[in-house]
Motif scaffolding. Structure first.
Motif, PDB file in Angstrom:
ATOM      1  N   ASP A   1      88.976  29.263  47.707  1.00  0.00           N
ATOM      2  CA  ASP A   1      89.239  30.602  47.206  1.00  0.00           C
ATOM      3  C   ASP A   1      89.287  30.592  45.686  1.00  0.00           C
ATOM      4  OD1 ASP A   1      91.463  28.939  47.317  1.00  0.00           O
ATOM      5  OD2 ASP A   1      92.869  30.631  47.413  1.00  0.00           O
ATOM      6  N   VAL A   2      88.178  30.137  45.081  1.00  0.00           N
ATOM      7  CA  VAL A   2      88.166  30.070  43.624  1.00  0.00           C
ATOM      8  C   VAL A   2      87.927  31.459  43.058  1.00  0.00           C
ATOM      9  CG1 VAL A   2      87.057  29.015  41.625  1.00  0.00           C
ATOM     10  CG2 VAL A   2      87.265  27.727  43.762  1.00  0.00           C
ATOM     11  N   GLY A   3      88.836  31.924  42.210  1.00  0.00           N
ATOM     12  CA  GLY A   3      88.733  33.275  41.669  1.00  0.00           C
ATOM     13  C   GLY A   3      87.750  33.333  40.510  1.00  0.00           C
ATOM     14  N   PRO A   4      87.593  34.532  39.899  1.00  0.00           N
ATOM     15  CA  PRO A   4      86.677  34.657  38.764  1.00  0.00           C
ATOM     16  C   PRO A   4      87.158  33.807  37.595  1.00  0.00           C
ATOM     17  CG  PRO A   4      87.965  36.667  39.065  1.00  0.00           C
ATOM     18  CD  PRO A   4      88.281  35.775  40.217  1.00  0.00           C
ATOM     19  N   ARG A   5      86.200  33.245  36.853  1.00  0.00           N
ATOM     20  CA  ARG A   5      86.544  32.395  35.716  1.00  0.00           C
ATOM     21  C   ARG A   5      86.290  33.141  34.420  1.00  0.00           C
ATOM     22  NH1 ARG A   5      89.507  28.651  38.332  1.00  0.00           N
ATOM     23  NH2 ARG A   5      88.335  27.026  39.352  1.00  0.00           N
ATOM     24  N   ALA A   6      87.085  32.812  33.378  1.00  0.00           N
ATOM     25  CA  ALA A   6      86.845  33.391  32.052  1.00  0.00           C
ATOM     26  C   ALA A   6      85.478  32.919  31.560  1.00  0.00           C
ATOM     27  CB  ALA A   6      87.942  32.925  31.099  1.00  0.00           C
ATOM     28  N   ALA A   7      84.809  33.726  30.704  1.00  0.00           N
ATOM     29  CA  ALA A   7      83.469  33.355  30.222  1.00  0.00           C
ATOM     30  C   ALA A   7      83.507  32.039  29.447  1.00  0.00           C
ATOM     31  CB  ALA A   7      82.911  34.463  29.342  1.00  0.00           C
ATOM     32  N   ASN A   8      84.518  31.904  28.591  1.00  0.00           N
ATOM     33  CA  ASN A   8      84.682  30.657  27.860  1.00  0.00           C
ATOM     34  C   ASN A   8      86.006  30.016  28.261  1.00  0.00           C
ATOM     35  OD1 ASN A   8      82.313  30.795  26.390  1.00  0.00           O
ATOM     36  ND2 ASN A   8      83.250  32.049  24.791  1.00  0.00           N
TER      37      ASN A   8
ATOM     38  N   SER B   1      81.687  26.985  27.380  1.00  0.00           N
ATOM     39  CA  SER B   1      81.608  28.081  28.345  1.00  0.00           C
ATOM     40  C   SER B   1      82.000  27.577  29.728  1.00  0.00           C
ATOM     41  CB  SER B   1      80.229  28.725  28.337  1.00  0.00           C
ATOM     42  OG  SER B   1      79.247  27.758  28.519  1.00  0.00           O
ATOM     43  N   SER B   2      82.439  28.526  30.538  1.00  0.00           N
ATOM     44  CA  SER B   2      82.993  28.193  31.846  1.00  0.00           C
ATOM     45  C   SER B   2      81.978  27.415  32.682  1.00  0.00           C
ATOM     46  CB  SER B   2      83.375  29.501  32.538  1.00  0.00           C
ATOM     47  OG  SER B   2      84.042  29.221  33.712  1.00  0.00           O
ATOM     48  N   GLY B   3      82.412  26.325  33.271  1.00  0.00           N
ATOM     49  CA  GLY B   3      81.555  25.528  34.149  1.00  0.00           C
ATOM     50  C   GLY B   3      80.793  24.426  33.430  1.00  0.00           C
ATOM     51  N   GLN B   4      80.838  24.412  32.097  1.00  0.00           N
ATOM     52  CA  GLN B   4      80.127  23.353  31.371  1.00  0.00           C
ATOM     53  C   GLN B   4      80.838  22.014  31.485  1.00  0.00           C
ATOM     54  OE1 GLN B   4      79.605  24.566  27.234  1.00  0.00           O
ATOM     55  NE2 GLN B   4      77.397  24.416  27.471  1.00  0.00           N
ATOM     56  N   ARG B   5      80.069  20.944  31.240  1.00  0.00           N
ATOM     57  CA  ARG B   5      80.662  19.602  31.181  1.00  0.00           C
ATOM     58  C   ARG B   5      80.424  19.072  29.770  1.00  0.00           C
ATOM     59  NH1 ARG B   5      77.174  16.596  35.480  1.00  0.00           N
ATOM     60  NH2 ARG B   5      75.693  17.336  33.946  1.00  0.00           N
ATOM     61  N   VAL B   6      81.507  18.896  29.037  1.00  0.00           N
ATOM     62  CA  VAL B   6      81.388  18.489  27.640  1.00  0.00           C
ATOM     63  C   VAL B   6      82.065  17.133  27.449  1.00  0.00           C
ATOM     64  CG1 VAL B   6      82.033  19.073  25.266  1.00  0.00           C
ATOM     65  CG2 VAL B   6      81.306  20.875  26.842  1.00  0.00           C
TER      66      VAL B   6
ATOM     67  N   GLU C   1      97.531  23.394  13.989  1.00  0.00           N
ATOM     68  CA  GLU C   1      97.170  24.678  13.386  1.00  0.00           C
ATOM     69  C   GLU C   1      95.731  24.990  13.753  1.00  0.00           C
ATOM     70  OE1 GLU C   1      97.963  24.257   9.230  1.00  0.00           O
ATOM     71  OE2 GLU C   1     100.092  23.960   9.671  1.00  0.00           O
ATOM     72  N   ALA C   2      95.408  26.281  13.861  1.00  0.00           N
ATOM     73  CA  ALA C   2      94.029  26.685  14.156  1.00  0.00           C
ATOM     74  C   ALA C   2      93.889  28.153  13.838  1.00  0.00           C
ATOM     75  CB  ALA C   2      93.705  26.447  15.626  1.00  0.00           C
ATOM     76  N   THR C   3      92.659  28.574  13.471  1.00  0.00           N
ATOM     77  CA  THR C   3      92.469  30.007  13.289  1.00  0.00           C
ATOM     78  C   THR C   3      92.260  30.665  14.658  1.00  0.00           C
ATOM     79  OG1 THR C   3      90.180  29.519  12.747  1.00  0.00           O
ATOM     80  CG2 THR C   3      91.602  29.998  10.919  1.00  0.00           C
ATOM     81  N   THR C   4      91.599  29.962  15.569  1.00  0.00           N
ATOM     82  CA  THR C   4      91.478  30.420  16.967  1.00  0.00           C
ATOM     83  C   THR C   4      91.761  29.230  17.861  1.00  0.00           C
ATOM     84  OG1 THR C   4      89.626  31.822  16.292  1.00  0.00           O
ATOM     85  CG2 THR C   4      89.925  31.510  18.668  1.00  0.00           C
ATOM     86  N   ALA C   5      92.536  29.450  18.899  1.00  0.00           N
ATOM     87  CA  ALA C   5      92.756  28.381  19.885  1.00  0.00           C
ATOM     88  C   ALA C   5      93.065  29.045  21.221  1.00  0.00           C
ATOM     89  CB  ALA C   5      93.886  27.453  19.461  1.00  0.00           C
ATOM     90  N   ARG C   6      91.999  29.510  21.867  1.00  0.00           N
ATOM     91  CA  ARG C   6      92.184  30.184  23.163  1.00  0.00           C
ATOM     92  C   ARG C   6      91.715  29.241  24.258  1.00  0.00           C
ATOM     93  NH1 ARG C   6      93.277  34.854  25.418  1.00  0.00           N
ATOM     94  NH2 ARG C   6      93.751  35.791  23.422  1.00  0.00           N
ATOM     95  N   ILE C   7      92.627  28.882  25.129  1.00  0.00           N
ATOM     96  CA  ILE C   7      92.319  27.990  26.240  1.00  0.00           C
ATOM     97  C   ILE C   7      92.527  28.803  27.513  1.00  0.00           C
ATOM     98  CG2 ILE C   7      92.778  25.744  27.320  1.00  0.00           C
ATOM     99  CD1 ILE C   7      92.029  25.644  24.292  1.00  0.00           C
ATOM    100  N   ILE C   8      91.463  29.071  28.227  1.00  0.00           N
ATOM    101  CA  ILE C   8      91.494  29.998  29.373  1.00  0.00           C
ATOM    102  C   ILE C   8      92.089  31.311  28.883  1.00  0.00           C
ATOM    103  CG2 ILE C   8      92.013  30.205  31.852  1.00  0.00           C
ATOM    104  CD1 ILE C   8      90.496  27.624  31.141  1.00  0.00           C
ATOM    105  N   GLU C   9      93.261  31.691  29.383  1.00  0.00           N
ATOM    106  CA  GLU C   9      93.850  32.971  28.959  1.00  0.00           C
ATOM    107  C   GLU C   9      94.935  32.779  27.908  1.00  0.00           C
ATOM    108  OE1 GLU C   9      92.720  35.900  30.006  1.00  0.00           O
ATOM    109  OE2 GLU C   9      91.263  34.902  31.307  1.00  0.00           O
ATOM    110  N   THR C  10      95.185  31.542  27.506  1.00  0.00           N
ATOM    111  CA  THR C  10      96.330  31.300  26.620  1.00  0.00           C
ATOM    112  C   THR C  10      95.897  31.194  25.162  1.00  0.00           C
ATOM    113  OG1 THR C  10      97.447  30.098  28.388  1.00  0.00           O
ATOM    114  CG2 THR C  10      98.260  29.726  26.162  1.00  0.00           C
ATOM    115  N   ASP C  11      96.581  31.957  24.305  1.00  0.00           N
ATOM    116  CA  ASP C  11      96.334  31.859  22.874  1.00  0.00           C
ATOM    117  C   ASP C  11      97.353  30.877  22.289  1.00  0.00           C
ATOM    118  OD1 ASP C  11      95.946  32.127  20.213  1.00  0.00           O
ATOM    119  OD2 ASP C  11      96.448  34.268  20.104  1.00  0.00           O
TER     120      ASP C  11
END
Ligand code: ATP
Ligand code: MG
Length: 283
Positions: free
Chosen positions: A4-11, A40-45, A73-83
């Protein structure tokens, strides 16, 4: 079983200008600077780089698990839904929702006192209301899913009763049973022999693909990076020196450092040479 995997964030990861500093006896030491990465969601890095280049510091920052006293420190650091930038720096480590981590040494990550069944069961129950009995059944299913042939025995075993490879499989089950959006694997197989490393990377990449989980892994092994990542980030002295499509970067690196790193990777062609190439004077 999970499905039951729900929708994933784009990044799964959006990070700009991340820096990580540690307080040392000599003052602040900057381990990571100007680190930017979008996954992006689903990538392997894969993140590669020599020892001390800041790979683990980046990953622990993204997972919210840096030690107390580290400054992020970061100007942007969004991990899934968390800033992450909305959190006070130097706060107590906390695990970012939707993120699981697999470490190099499962013996250090698993609790020697509790059985595999209770540790895996606790992780499963952490996902939501599940009875102990149901969690036990799911734990057995997860052990089978990670390739453990005798789940009933392993559920009752304590981590030190298992081989290194089995412990790592247990860690993978614990990390993935929550169906995370992002799995961060910090050299998940470097304590294991080559055949086992390949088996476990196969397992990690096939399970993450099934679950729609994005994979960010650190590896010293260019062969594993080539086989199991879509994109690669090359780090040196706390900075990204190059990033891009894995095939392209490995075939035609644009940074001298990447070329030097590739030249140091042991290969079968070097079997007759008695010396491995070493890195000298790359800045
Ligand atoms: N808690 C800490 N306090 C002080 N310095 C630290 C701490 N953790 C890491 N460092 C330093 O930060 C730098 C980057 O370390 P990090 O562990 O991120 O590198 P790495 O690329 O993961 O290395 P390795 O391949 O050996 O695991 C190193 O110089 C390390 O000594
Ligand atoms: Mg490390």
């Amino acid at each position: 079983m999970p499905g039951d995997v729900g929708p994933r964030a784009a990044n799964a990861v959006e990070v700009e200008d991340l820096s990580v500093r540690y307080r040392t006896a000599d003052g602040w030491f900057t381990a990571v600077s100007d680190f930017s990465l979008t996954v992006s969601s689903g990538q392997r890095v894969a993140i590669v780089g020599e020892s001390g280049s800041g790979k683990s510091s980046v990953c622990m920052a993204l997972a919210g698990l840096l030690p107390l006293g580290a400054a992020v420190e970061a100007t942007t650091a969004r991990i899934i839904e968390t800033d992450l930038t909305a959190r006070p720096t130097r706060a107590i480590p906390y695990q970012v929702p939707g993120v699981s981590v697999v470490f190099q040494n499962a013996m250090n990550a698993l609790d020697p006192v509790w059985t595999v069944g209770s540790q895996l069961g606790t992780a499963i129950r952490g996902r939501g209301a599940t009875s102990r009995a149901r969690a036990r059944v799911l734990a057995g299913e997860w052990l089978e899913r990670v390739g453990i042939r005798d789940p009933a025995r392993v559920l009752r075993a304590r981590p030190y009763e298992l081989s290194g490879g089995m412990r790592q499989r247990v860690m993978i089950a614990i990390a993935l049973c929550s169906q995370p959006e992002l799995l961060i694997a910090d050299e998940p197989t470097s304590a294991l022999d080559v055949t086992l490393s390949v088996d476990l990377l196969e397992l990690i990449t096939s399970l993450t693909a099934d679950l729609g989980t994005t994979l960010l892994m650190i590896t010293h092994d260019i062969g594993l990076c080539r086989a199991y990542s879509d994109r690669v980030v090359v780090m040196h002295r706390g900075r990204v020196v190059e990033q891009g499509d894995t095939e392209q970067v490995l075939a035609a690196p644009s940074a001298d450092y990447t070329a030097a790193l590739l030249a140091c990777a042991p290969s079968l062609a070097q079997l007759n040479d008695h010396r491995l190439t070493t890195m000298v004077g790359v800045s």
